[in-house]
Every structure is written in structure tokens, then in C-alpha cells.
Design an enzyme around this catalytic site. Structure first.
Site, PDB file in Angstrom:
ATOM      1  N   ARG A   1       0.742  -1.228   0.019  1.00  0.00           N
ATOM      2  CA  ARG A   1       0.118   0.070   0.086  1.00  0.00           C
ATOM      3  C   ARG A   1       0.869   1.286   0.085  1.00  0.00           C
ATOM      4  NH1 ARG A   1      -5.395   0.547   2.678  1.00  0.00           N
ATOM      5  NH2 ARG A   1      -5.138  -1.446   3.218  1.00  0.00           N
ATOM      6  N   THR A   2       1.682   1.417   1.009  1.00  0.00           N
ATOM      7  CA  THR A   2       2.663   2.668   1.221  1.00  0.00           C
ATOM      8  C   THR A   2       3.529   2.767  -0.074  1.00  0.00           C
ATOM      9  OG1 THR A   2       2.470   2.683   3.616  1.00  0.00           O
ATOM     10  CG2 THR A   2       4.159   4.075   2.313  1.00  0.00           C
TER      11      THR A   2
ATOM     12  N   LYS B   1      22.383 -10.349   1.280  1.00  0.00           N
ATOM     13  CA  LYS B   1      23.626 -10.998   1.453  1.00  0.00           C
ATOM     14  C   LYS B   1      24.463 -10.168   2.474  1.00  0.00           C
ATOM     15  CE  LYS B   1      23.211 -11.428  -3.666  1.00  0.00           C
ATOM     16  NZ  LYS B   1      23.628 -11.260  -5.069  1.00  0.00           N
TER      17      LYS B   1
ATOM     18  N   ARG C   1      11.542   2.458   4.290  1.00  0.00           N
ATOM     19  CA  ARG C   1      10.755   1.911   5.469  1.00  0.00           C
ATOM     20  C   ARG C   1      11.855   1.030   5.986  1.00  0.00           C
ATOM     21  NH1 ARG C   1       4.690  -0.277   5.838  1.00  0.00           N
ATOM     22  NH2 ARG C   1       4.493   1.900   5.941  1.00  0.00           N
TER      23      ARG C   1
ATOM     24  N   HIS D   1       5.547   7.546  11.237  1.00  0.00           N
ATOM     25  CA  HIS D   1       5.223   7.247   9.921  1.00  0.00           C
ATOM     26  C   HIS D   1       4.319   8.622   9.428  1.00  0.00           C
ATOM     27  CE1 HIS D   1       3.570   5.510   6.523  1.00  0.00           C
ATOM     28  NE2 HIS D   1       3.022   4.533   6.719  1.00  0.00           N
TER      29      HIS D   1
END
Length: 306
Positions: free
Chosen positions: A55-56, A83, A105, A133
Site C-alpha cells: 500500500r505505502t 547478502k 521503510r 510514519h
């Protein structure tokens, strides 16, 4: 404003400017045959996501593309990060690629702040741990403004898993800055220990807390962030803190119902309430694109003409 890391750092004037530019973006794009503006043509926006969030990420990608920016989606789980590459190494790689803005994020609180130390471009926090947020809070504020007319003097109840919610924290700092009263409601086990230092009202009885509210924001119970039993059962939680049709009737007629998504239908919110005309959930998704367009535009052009 070079970066957007938290709403706590925003001044009221900066927050109001973002909301004003959000309105301009919505008006400029809505109704266009091709819903795009040339404001960020030639700029590169990187979506750097260390946590899943369709969504974001999609909202930021859509926003950047509507401003004609080039977009690079960097999924950490399928990259060299998997890695063992460090955040600093990744930042230096993005710097070398000429990223003008990085939307990050990350599961660790403070990661976006660290990123600003290694990048010349703008950094936008799309969620860091349980910390912040900011664009979610801004789109929530914009949605309230559109539905209620203003935010000053309004009372907003935020209900549920406050302890693990970066959305709640960002909304608290933004809404109180814009003149609203914020009322937190939830079981004591899901309220932070330092909550007495926050500029909020606290309630444990949802029925009583709904009286006189202008907006109710229901939060998802974040099972993935919980490492202990914070309430007996899902049914018990729903009975005490779920918003159903009976509780909807306790709210003033003009009051709206919000949810940052994704929803646990039948737990924190009944399906009939989520789908009611008083719910703003799909509007929040739409408004999220306008808000993220506004933030990208302001950070990357310093507010020059569109």
C-alpha cells in the site's frame, strides 16, 4: 525542510503548508486526461523498503510518477542487502546512482535519520519500527480537514494497539500541533509506559470515550510486533475495543471513522462499520497519493512553481 522524518519535528506552519499544497495537487491532477504534472521531470525517487508494504510503496510510486519523476523500487529482501550489505553501503550505492530522494521503510527506529548522514538527497520516512510514519499522519489530517472542515478544536480518539503503532505516535504530534485534542483508548497493556508525558487524554472504556468525538481512528492489532500476550483472546479484545454498529451509534452524527489499513475486519472494526458512509478508509488511500505528491514536490523543488 530538507527531509521528512517525523511529524514531531514539523512546525505548524510546515504542516499547514503541506496540507495546502496537497489540496493544490488534488485540484491540479483531478480531471486531467493524463493525470501528471511535469514538476519532477528528470528527478529520481528511490523506494527503499526493508519491510513489506504494498500500500505505502505503491502510493509513493504513484505520487512520484504523477510528478513525472523516475522511480526505482529497491526491495531489500531481494537485493544485496539480503547478502549482508549494510544500510550505509546501500546509501552510498544510491548516492552514486544519483538518487534525488529516498523513501525508506525500515524495521529499526531511527534508520531514516541515519540515512540522512550518508545521502545528499532528501530522505522521506515511510515508517521506521514503532517510531514514526509522518505521511500517514499527514494524509489522516488532510482527510479530517476535507470531511470535517477544520482540525482546530476537534477531538480525535485513537483506539487500540497504541504501544506498537508508529501511526498513533505521528498522529498525536501532528494533530495536537494543529489544535486538536487527542484521546487514546485501549487496554493498559497496549499503552506505552511513558504515556503520561504525551499531550493526550487517556481512556480505557471505549463506549465512554466515543462521546463527543469528531473522528475515531481504529488501529490494527499488530501481532507481528508483539512478543507477549497483551490481551486474553481476539474475541475479548473485539468485545471491549472493537468498533461495531452499536458503538457507531454512540458517536455524534457528524463523526467519521478512520483506519490506516490493513484492517482486521471483525476484530478492531466490524465490516458494516468499515463499509459505512461514515468511514473514510478508501478516501485515506486516495488522499495518501496527493499528500505524498505534495511532500515530494516541496522537498525536491523548494516550493518553486509547478
Amino acid at each position: 525542510m530538507k527531509h521528512l522524518l517525523t511529524t514531531k519535528e514539523l512546525t505548524r506552519e510546515e504542516a499547514e503548508l503541506i496540507l495546502d499544497v496537497t489540496e493544490q495537487m488534488a485540484e491540479a491532477v483531478t480531471g486531467r486526461e493524463v493525470p501528471k504534472l511535469p514538476a519532477l521531470r528528470g528527478r529520481t525517487v528511490v523506494n527503499l523498503f526493508y519491510e513489506d508494504s504494498t500500500r505505502t510503496r505503491t502510493s509513493f510510486e504513484t505520487a512520484a510518477k504523477r510528478l513525472s519523476a523516475d522511480v526505482v523500487n529497491f526491495a531489500a529482501k531481494t537485493s544485496s542487502v539480503n547478502k549482508g550489505e549494510s544500510l550505509r553501503d546501500t546509501a552510498l550505492t544510491l548516492q552514486a546512482m544519483g538518487a534525488d530522494a529516498v523513501v525508506i521503510r525500515h524495521p529499526a527506529a531511527g534508520a531514516p535519520q541515519r540515512l540522512t548522514e550518508w545521502l545528499d538527497g532528501a530522505v522521506l520516512n515511510a515508517g521506521d519500527g514503532t517510531h514514526a510514519h509522518p505521511t500517514q499522519a499527514l494524509l489522516d489530517a488532510y482527510t479530517m480537514k476535507k470531511r470535517l472542515g477544520d482540525i482546530e478544536g476537534r477531538t480525535v480518539a485513537i483506539v487500540g494497539d497504541i504501544l506498537h503503532s508508529r501511526v498513533a505516535r505521528s498522529n498525536i504530534w501532528l494533530l495536537t500541533k494543529l489544535g486538536a485534542t487527542v484521546r487514546l483508548v485501549g487496554p493498559p497493556t497496549l499503552l506505552p509506559k511513558d504515556i503520561d508525558d504525551w499531550p493526550v487524554e487517556i481512556g480505557y472504556d471505549l463506549d465512554a470515550s466515543l462521546k463527543g468525538v469528531d473522528a475515531v481512528m481504529m488501529l490494527r492489532v499488530q501481532h507481528e510486533r508483539q512478543n507477549a500476550a497483551f490481551f486474553p483472546t481476539a474475541n475479548e479484545y473485539s468485545r471491549l475495543y472493537g468498533l461495531d454498529e452499536r458503538r457507531l451509534a454512540l458517536m455524534p452524527d457528524h463523526a467519521i471513522v478512520m483506519h490506516p489499513g490493513p484492517m482486521n475486519r471483525g476484530m478492531e472494526i466490524a465490516a458494516a462499520v468499515a463499509d459505512s458512509p461514515r468511514a473514510t478508509i478508501t478516501e485515506q488511500v486516495t488522499n495518501g497519493v496527493w499528500v505524498r505528491m505534495a511532500v515530494l514536490y516541496l522537498l525536491l523543488t523548494n516550493g518553486e512553481s509547478k
